[in-house]
Write an enzyme that holds these catalytic residues in place. Sequence first.
Site, PDB file in Angstrom:
ATOM      1  N   GLU A 346       0.789  -1.238   0.000  1.00 26.38           N
ATOM      2  CA  GLU A 346       0.000   0.000   0.000  1.00 26.38           C
ATOM      3  C   GLU A 346       0.822   1.290   0.000  1.00 26.38           C
ATOM      4  O   GLU A 346       0.625   2.152   0.851  1.00 26.38           O
ATOM      5  CB  GLU A 346      -0.945   0.001   1.211  1.00 26.38           C
TER       6      GLU A 346
HETATM    7  C1  TNX Z   1      -4.903  -3.760   4.382  1.00 29.70           C
HETATM    8  S1  TNX Z   1      -3.391  -6.165   3.846  1.00 29.70           S
HETATM    9  C2  TNX Z   1      -3.637  -3.623   4.934  1.00 29.70           C
HETATM   10  C3  TNX Z   1      -3.504  -3.237   6.355  1.00 29.70           C
HETATM   11  C4  TNX Z   1      -4.823  -2.978   7.000  1.00 29.70           C
HETATM   12  C5  TNX Z   1      -5.828  -4.013   6.534  1.00 29.70           C
HETATM   13  C6  TNX Z   1      -7.161  -3.922   7.212  1.00 29.70           C
HETATM   14  C7  TNX Z   1      -2.261  -5.211   3.834  1.00 29.70           C
HETATM   15  C8  TNX Z   1      -1.041  -5.737   3.331  1.00 29.70           C
HETATM   16  N1  TNX Z   1      -2.468  -3.960   4.289  1.00 29.70           N
HETATM   17  O1  TNX Z   1      -2.660  -2.111   6.473  1.00 29.70           O
HETATM   18  O2  TNX Z   1      -4.656  -3.028   8.371  1.00 29.70           O
HETATM   19  O3  TNX Z   1      -6.013  -3.881   5.149  1.00 29.70           O
HETATM   20  O4  TNX Z   1      -7.967  -5.009   6.884  1.00 29.70           O
END
Ligand code: TNX
Length: 530
Positions: A346
Site C-alpha cells: 500500500e
Molecule cells: C490492508 S493487507 C492492509 C492493512 C490494514 C488491513 C485492514 C495489507 C497488506 N495492508 O494495512 O490493516 O487492510 O484489513
Amino acid sequence: MKTPDFAWPRQLALGLTCAVLTAGCRATPSTGPSPRAVTRHFATTPRVIPAPTSLALSSSDSFSLTATTSILVDSGNAEVARTAELLALVLRPSTGFPIPVSSSATSGGVALRLNSTRAALGAEGYELAVTRDSVRIVAATPAGLFHGVQTLRQLFPPEIESQQALSGSWAIPAVTIVDQPRFAWRGSMLDVARHFFTVREVKQYIDLLALYKLNVLHLHLSDDQGWRIEIKSRPQLTNVGGRLQVGGGPAGFYTQDDYTDIVRYAQERYITIVPEIDMPAHINAALVSHPELSCGTRPPMVYTGTEVGFSSLCPEKEETYALVDDVVREIAALTPAPYFHIGGDEVQALTHERYARFIERVQDIVGRRGKQMVGWEEITRANLRPTTLVQQWANDTVAAAATRYGAKLILSPAPRMYLDMKYTPSTELGLHWAAFIEVRDAYDWDPATYIKGVTERDIVGIEAPVWSETLRNITAVEYLVMPRLPALAEVGWTAQATRNWENFRDRLPAHAPRWNYLGVNFYRSPQIPW
Ligand code: TNX
C-alpha cells in the site's frame, strides 16, 4: 479432590450440547447441589480439528488416565521431554493425578517416541495409537510428536483443559491415527502495531495456534501508529514510536528480551516467528522518531487514525538504508527462523520505479543479514530473488506474477482469510472492506484452485492475518478468530479430498466447551449446531 457440580459423561451420554448446558461447560463450578460423580467408560467419535489424514476406531475399547499413569520418553532427548512436560501440564490440573514424565518406566502409560525410520511421516507428521492399555505417539521429528500431543488433547473430554481438579473417567477411545499436513506454512499474522498486545497476550495467541497445529506466527511489528520492537542502535524508534497506538496511547513495545521470550515460547510449540517491519510505507511512527528519513520538508506528525498508504521512507536518501540495515541486523540476530518480512504494501507516495528500487535494495540487505525476504504481493513490482516469498492478499494477477521470478506464494486472500473482517453486518468488531466472512466462507475453499494461474506447487502455504485497528485486547482478537482460525487451520493441514464443510460443522461444537475451560472468547456463529 473437589467434586464438581456437573458430570460430563452424563452430558455426553445425553447428547446435550454446551449451548443448552452453558453453566455445565464453564470452568468455574457454581454452588449448586453436587450430583454424583459418574464414573464410566465411554467412546465418543473423535472430533479432531484439523481432521487427520486417517483415523480408525479400532474397537469399542478405551484407554483411561489413572493416578498411576506416566508419560514415557526415551532418555537423552531434552526436546521430547519438554513436549512431554507440556502434555503433563495439561493433564495434571484437571485430573489431579501426578502424571510424572519418565524415561525408566516400561509400560502402562502415554509414550512419546522418536523413530527416524518413520521418515514417511514427514517433518511434522505423527502416528497415534490408543489401545486399552497404552497411548503411543510416534514421529520422525519432535515437531511431529508435538502435533500428535495436540491430537491426543482433543481426544480427551473437554474437561481435560480445566484448571481445577474434576472427578470422572478420563477415557479416550481406542483409535489409530496417521496424520501429516498438506502445507508446510500454516500461519497467522498478529498486528501488534495498530494496537499493542502484551507478551502474555501474544503467548495466549500462540497457545491457540498450537492447539490447531498452526506453525507460523507473523508479527506485524511496525506501522504508522506504532513501532513495537526495541532497536538498541536506534532508541528513538521506541522512545517516540512505541508510545502511541490507534486512538492514542499509552501503548508499548517489546524489549529485545521480551521478543526473545516470545520466540522461545513459540519455538517450544514448534511455531516459527516471522518478524515484519513494514516499509517503505506504513512507516509514520518511525518517521516521527527519525524525521530526517522523510522526503518531505515538513516534520511528520504523530498519527493515530486508521488511513493507510500516506507515509513513506525516502528511497533516495542513504540514511534510509543505514536505518533499515540497523533494524534488519538487530532483529535478524534475535530471530532463529530464516525469514524477514519487509511489508511493502500500500505505497501511495512513490512511483512504481522508486518503489521497485527501494525493494531491491532492501532485498539485498535482508540477504546480507542472512535471511530470506518475505513481502506483501506489491513487491512483485520489483525484481525478486527466487528465494523471496510473496504474500498474496488482494490482487490475483500481481500474486501470479511472483511465479515469474520462481518466488513462492503464501496465500492470504482477504475475502477468505482476513480475520479482522466482520462475520456479518452486525458484528461489532472488525472491518468489512474485503467481505463479511462467516465460518463457512473461511472454510469452504481450496488454496490450489483459488487464484487463476496459481497451483499447489506455487504455494508454500496459507496465513490468516489479524489486523488490529478495532481490536484493543486479546479477548477481542479471540472473538474474531474463533472459530475461523480452526477452520483455516484445517484448510492448511488437511488434504482437500479429506475435508468437507458439513463434517467440519459437526465436529466444531465439541470444541466450544474446551474454549470455555481455556477462557477463550468466541463467536457463536448461527451456521454451527453448537
Ligand atoms: C490492508 S493487507 C492492509 C492493512 C490494514 C488491513 C485492514 C495489507 C497488506 N495492508 O494495512 O490493516 O487492510 O484489513
